[in-house]
Design an enzyme around this catalytic site. Sequence first.
Site, PDB file in Angstrom:
ATOM      1  N   ARG A   1     -20.893 -18.529 -10.151  1.00 54.64           N
ATOM      2  CA  ARG A   1     -21.895 -17.673 -10.775  1.00 54.64           C
ATOM      3  C   ARG A   1     -21.441 -17.218 -12.159  1.00 54.64           C
ATOM      4  O   ARG A   1     -20.430 -17.684 -12.692  1.00 54.64           O
ATOM      5  CB  ARG A   1     -22.209 -16.483  -9.868  1.00 54.64           C
ATOM      6  CG  ARG A   1     -21.082 -15.475  -9.718  1.00 54.64           C
ATOM      7  CD  ARG A   1     -21.464 -14.378  -8.735  1.00 54.64           C
ATOM      8  NE  ARG A   1     -20.411 -13.402  -8.565  1.00 54.64           N
ATOM      9  CZ  ARG A   1     -20.085 -12.861  -7.403  1.00 54.64           C
ATOM     10  NH1 ARG A   1     -20.700 -13.241  -6.298  1.00 54.64           N
ATOM     11  NH2 ARG A   1     -19.129 -11.950  -7.336  1.00 54.64           N
ATOM     12  N   ASP A   2     -22.175 -16.286 -12.725  1.00 58.68           N
ATOM     13  CA  ASP A   2     -21.874 -15.787 -14.072  1.00 58.68           C
ATOM     14  C   ASP A   2     -20.769 -14.727 -14.024  1.00 58.68           C
ATOM     15  O   ASP A   2     -20.967 -13.592 -14.427  1.00 58.68           O
ATOM     16  CB  ASP A   2     -23.146 -15.219 -14.713  1.00 58.68           C
ATOM     17  CG  ASP A   2     -23.813 -14.150 -13.853  1.00 58.68           C
ATOM     18  OD1 ASP A   2     -23.313 -13.865 -12.743  1.00 58.68           O
ATOM     19  OD2 ASP A   2     -24.848 -13.615 -14.285  1.00 58.68           O
ATOM     20  N   GLU A   3     -19.609 -15.135 -13.537  1.00 61.83           N
ATOM     21  CA  GLU A   3     -18.474 -14.212 -13.429  1.00 61.83           C
ATOM     22  C   GLU A   3     -17.188 -14.984 -13.637  1.00 61.83           C
ATOM     23  O   GLU A   3     -16.653 -15.011 -14.733  1.00 61.83           O
ATOM     24  CB  GLU A   3     -18.504 -13.510 -12.078  1.00 61.83           C
ATOM     25  CG  GLU A   3     -17.572 -12.311 -11.997  1.00 61.83           C
ATOM     26  CD  GLU A   3     -17.914 -11.416 -10.825  1.00 61.83           C
ATOM     27  OE1 GLU A   3     -17.121 -10.520 -10.538  1.00 61.83           O
ATOM     28  OE2 GLU A   3     -18.968 -11.607 -10.191  1.00 61.83           O
TER      29      GLU A   3
ATOM     30  N   HIS B   1     -14.794 -17.666  -2.243  1.00 61.29           N
ATOM     31  CA  HIS B   1     -14.174 -16.415  -2.660  1.00 61.29           C
ATOM     32  C   HIS B   1     -12.973 -16.190  -1.744  1.00 61.29           C
ATOM     33  O   HIS B   1     -13.141 -15.843  -0.594  1.00 61.29           O
ATOM     34  CB  HIS B   1     -15.195 -15.288  -2.456  1.00 61.29           C
ATOM     35  CG  HIS B   1     -15.261 -14.292  -3.553  1.00 61.29           C
ATOM     36  ND1 HIS B   1     -16.120 -14.419  -4.614  1.00 61.29           N
ATOM     37  CD2 HIS B   1     -14.605 -13.131  -3.746  1.00 61.29           C
ATOM     38  CE1 HIS B   1     -15.999 -13.365  -5.412  1.00 61.29           C
ATOM     39  NE2 HIS B   1     -15.074 -12.581  -4.905  1.00 61.29           N
TER      40      HIS B   1
ATOM     41  N   ASP C   1      -8.371  -9.422  -6.193  1.00 59.88           N
ATOM     42  CA  ASP C   1      -8.474 -10.597  -5.326  1.00 59.88           C
ATOM     43  C   ASP C   1      -7.114 -11.252  -5.129  1.00 59.88           C
ATOM     44  O   ASP C   1      -6.720 -11.563  -4.002  1.00 59.88           O
ATOM     45  CB  ASP C   1      -9.466 -11.590  -5.919  1.00 59.88           C
ATOM     46  CG  ASP C   1     -10.888 -11.062  -5.929  1.00 59.88           C
ATOM     47  OD1 ASP C   1     -11.739 -11.642  -5.252  1.00 59.88           O
ATOM     48  OD2 ASP C   1     -11.153 -10.062  -6.617  1.00 59.88           O
TER      49      ASP C   1
ATOM     50  N   TRP D   1      -6.328  -3.303  -7.325  1.00 61.31           N
ATOM     51  CA  TRP D   1      -6.558  -4.118  -8.520  1.00 61.31           C
ATOM     52  C   TRP D   1      -5.373  -3.971  -9.487  1.00 61.31           C
ATOM     53  O   TRP D   1      -4.747  -4.964  -9.858  1.00 61.31           O
ATOM     54  CB  TRP D   1      -7.884  -3.714  -9.165  1.00 61.31           C
ATOM     55  CG  TRP D   1      -9.066  -4.351  -8.516  1.00 61.31           C
ATOM     56  CD1 TRP D   1      -9.828  -5.368  -9.013  1.00 61.31           C
ATOM     57  CD2 TRP D   1      -9.618  -4.056  -7.217  1.00 61.31           C
ATOM     58  NE1 TRP D   1     -10.823  -5.720  -8.109  1.00 61.31           N
ATOM     59  CE2 TRP D   1     -10.710  -4.925  -7.007  1.00 61.31           C
ATOM     60  CE3 TRP D   1      -9.301  -3.145  -6.215  1.00 61.31           C
ATOM     61  CZ2 TRP D   1     -11.470  -4.902  -5.832  1.00 61.31           C
ATOM     62  CZ3 TRP D   1     -10.061  -3.121  -5.051  1.00 61.31           C
ATOM     63  CH2 TRP D   1     -11.129  -3.997  -4.869  1.00 61.31           C
TER      64      TRP D   1
ATOM     65  N   GLU E   1     -17.630 -14.605   0.135  1.00 59.15           N
ATOM     66  CA  GLU E   1     -17.353 -13.279  -0.409  1.00 59.15           C
ATOM     67  C   GLU E   1     -17.754 -12.186   0.572  1.00 59.15           C
ATOM     68  O   GLU E   1     -17.050 -11.196   0.741  1.00 59.15           O
ATOM     69  CB  GLU E   1     -18.123 -13.099  -1.723  1.00 59.15           C
ATOM     70  CG  GLU E   1     -17.924 -11.750  -2.384  1.00 59.15           C
ATOM     71  CD  GLU E   1     -18.656 -11.660  -3.707  1.00 59.15           C
ATOM     72  OE1 GLU E   1     -18.308 -10.772  -4.512  1.00 59.15           O
ATOM     73  OE2 GLU E   1     -19.575 -12.461  -3.949  1.00 59.15           O
TER      74      GLU E   1
ATOM     75  N   ASP F   1     -12.079 -15.027  -9.112  1.00 56.05           N
ATOM     76  CA  ASP F   1     -12.736 -14.494  -7.922  1.00 56.05           C
ATOM     77  C   ASP F   1     -13.667 -15.522  -7.298  1.00 56.05           C
ATOM     78  O   ASP F   1     -13.763 -15.652  -6.086  1.00 56.05           O
ATOM     79  CB  ASP F   1     -13.512 -13.226  -8.263  1.00 56.05           C
ATOM     80  CG  ASP F   1     -14.573 -13.454  -9.336  1.00 56.05           C
ATOM     81  OD1 ASP F   1     -14.333 -14.277 -10.241  1.00 56.05           O
ATOM     82  OD2 ASP F   1     -15.632 -12.810  -9.290  1.00 56.05           O
TER      83      ASP F   1
END
Length: 743
Positions: free
Chosen positions: A340-342, A645, A349, A411, A624, A336
């Site tokens: 960051r922390d992902e 994103h 996506d 999804w 995003e 995605d």
Amino acid sequence: MEWTATFIAPAAEIDGAPTFRGQFVLSRGADEIQSAVLRYSAKGVIEVTLNGRAVSDEVLAPGWTSYEWRLRYSEVDVTSLIGEPEVEILATVADGWYRGRLAWRGGREVYGDRAEAIIQLTVLYRDGTEEVVGTDSTWSVAGSAITRADLYDGETIDARLRSAPAQWSAVTESAEGLDRLVPAQSPAVTRTGTLAPVRTWESSGALMVDFGQNLVGWLKLVVQGPSGRVIRVRHAEVLEGEALAIRPLRSALATDEFILSGGLDEFEPTFTLHGFRYIAIEGCSPEVALSEITAVVVGSTLTRRGWFESSSAELNRLHENVVWSTRGNFVSIPTDCPQRDERLGWTGDIAVFASTAAFLVDSSAFLADWLGDVRTEQAAQHGVVPWVVPDVLKYPAVRGDLELTGPTAIWSDAIVWVPWALWMTHGDPRVIHDNLDAMVAHLRAVESQLSERGVWEGGFQFGDWLDPDAPDDKPGLAKADPDVVATAVLYRSSALVSRMAAAVEDAAATRYAADLADRTLAAFHDAYVTRDPFRILSDCATVYALAIAFDMLDGDAREAAGDRLAELVAEAGYRISTGFAGTPFILDALTSTGHGETATRLLFQRERPSWLYPVTMGATTVWERWDSLLPDGSVNPGQMTSFNHYALGAVAAWLHETLAGVSPAEPGYSRIRFAPLFAEQLDHAGARIVTARGEAGIRWERRDGSIVIDLEVPAGATGVLCVAGDDDRELTAGRHRVTVAAR
């Protein structure tokens, strides 16, 4: 070749990234060697050298898979690296995705708690005999100069340790995981380019650097200074004022530390990954000399296939932003975001972006490999495709208090929409054969959730995620009813599965999916559509866009939906009013119902929310949020403010297929539809793609009151030119020029 090597790990804990060493004396010299092949993998990420030279240009190997079931290994020819019979293999292993930090709750060691490596060298001699050596208890291990390495937080390299004597110690063997080793099919992650700074300046005691492009990778630094001096490098995608905007990183530190040896040091932290355009270098002083500052671009090695160009510099920049976001988020898996922390493989996506990706780059092997993990995770969850793949959210340390139950529209539909995009682009039915059972399993999982009315309602849905009218802190509060979105999505997936099943002559799957599509369509109309006046429940742009784009309406109803959609777009001031679900389809819905002018006004809108607003704000990747950066230069206060994103970049498919006008009329571009939209905002536009049969392309240009269209149909294909107001023209293979009256 069978594996005779075993996994090895340090017998005692070692801080940072351990280096394993194996030393061998081959029975014969290089002149008797016909070939030498090295296979290697790790529980973590691994870099291997043989006799002091890197065995390949791959980084972050073996990449990220659903490690519970599949662990890739790399295989390389190392014949040229073997000279004398003496062979030394060194392998450094860092945490990577296997035991490093994953997601936003700080979960570590999700898959395991030990750094392990497996390496096997197979030498084939000219007389046909083989010699095999590999990791076992005779290997040793020591600490390395890499004392900290995490994908989210960064890497620490102590150059003083490079010249310090290694303290080699024992390893332990493990057979656990041998049965999960599979050959790598996805393209390797490599260094794909470099960028030099476009601007440097000092701020608050740090050297600030702008590379002019938001990218994914790391910094290469050549520096000389006092021994023990710590040079700290922080990364960010945007600035707020003259400072790095680090809030969008959330808890990811994105900070590398380089400890100087006192001599000339070269640092390249290859066991981490950052999304950045700007860096701040701290620790510089007059006695520190920086002789090289280079951004290294990293990603899966994907061949470019498709291009777009127009007379609009802003539109070209938007398209280039989509390309850069594809490069930055196709790193081992489709993620995605990269900063960051992902950084997870969110299925929604790629579901909406797969058609765009398949046009831009040869993503067939990359996505086919990822789909293997989707099927594996789905099978383990009784037919439900999870939100992310590999699915780390199933682990409590990562999931936290999230409740993950049942399939989720868009999804979970990745198992249908991604194979569809690959099949239409490449025409290879293997992607259908490989995934058809999983597609049907997904449909059955959704069917079990349908209400008595036959619609998909009542459960959790992301719906039209990140609707621009939703509060910044509540991205799921969309105007579109989530049940309407979900039911429409089920209809589309059922219809696509029916078409794909028919293509591979699976009669049972064809009948099942077609019947489900028919029942879902009837239920959708009964539950959500009114006729006098014509309305779809929640009466917003997204629900009309989906119903039109998914072919859920006929005749007068389709026309009424198109008119209502155009009316809503105009009422919004030709600004985007759709979120994650509606945005990829709204332009197609407008143009296919005769509202091309409305579509182009929406596309060329420069005020927020719009596709071009980020371009006016200097964006070099897709954001995003429509307004991740506010007009005053501050970052949107919401939590989800990634500046890289690709999801909203799905608009590029419309640029290719409609604004320029080239799309597959049949799978694999065996028949090509050329249907350009002559936007009044443009003087020319064009797109081209390298298909399995050769290059297909179109370019149109306004000239002296007419429009000149240049077309190319590859050998073995046919085409049709569709221009509004003219009869369709059949095209044979070759180049064609057609002139039509200006529209």
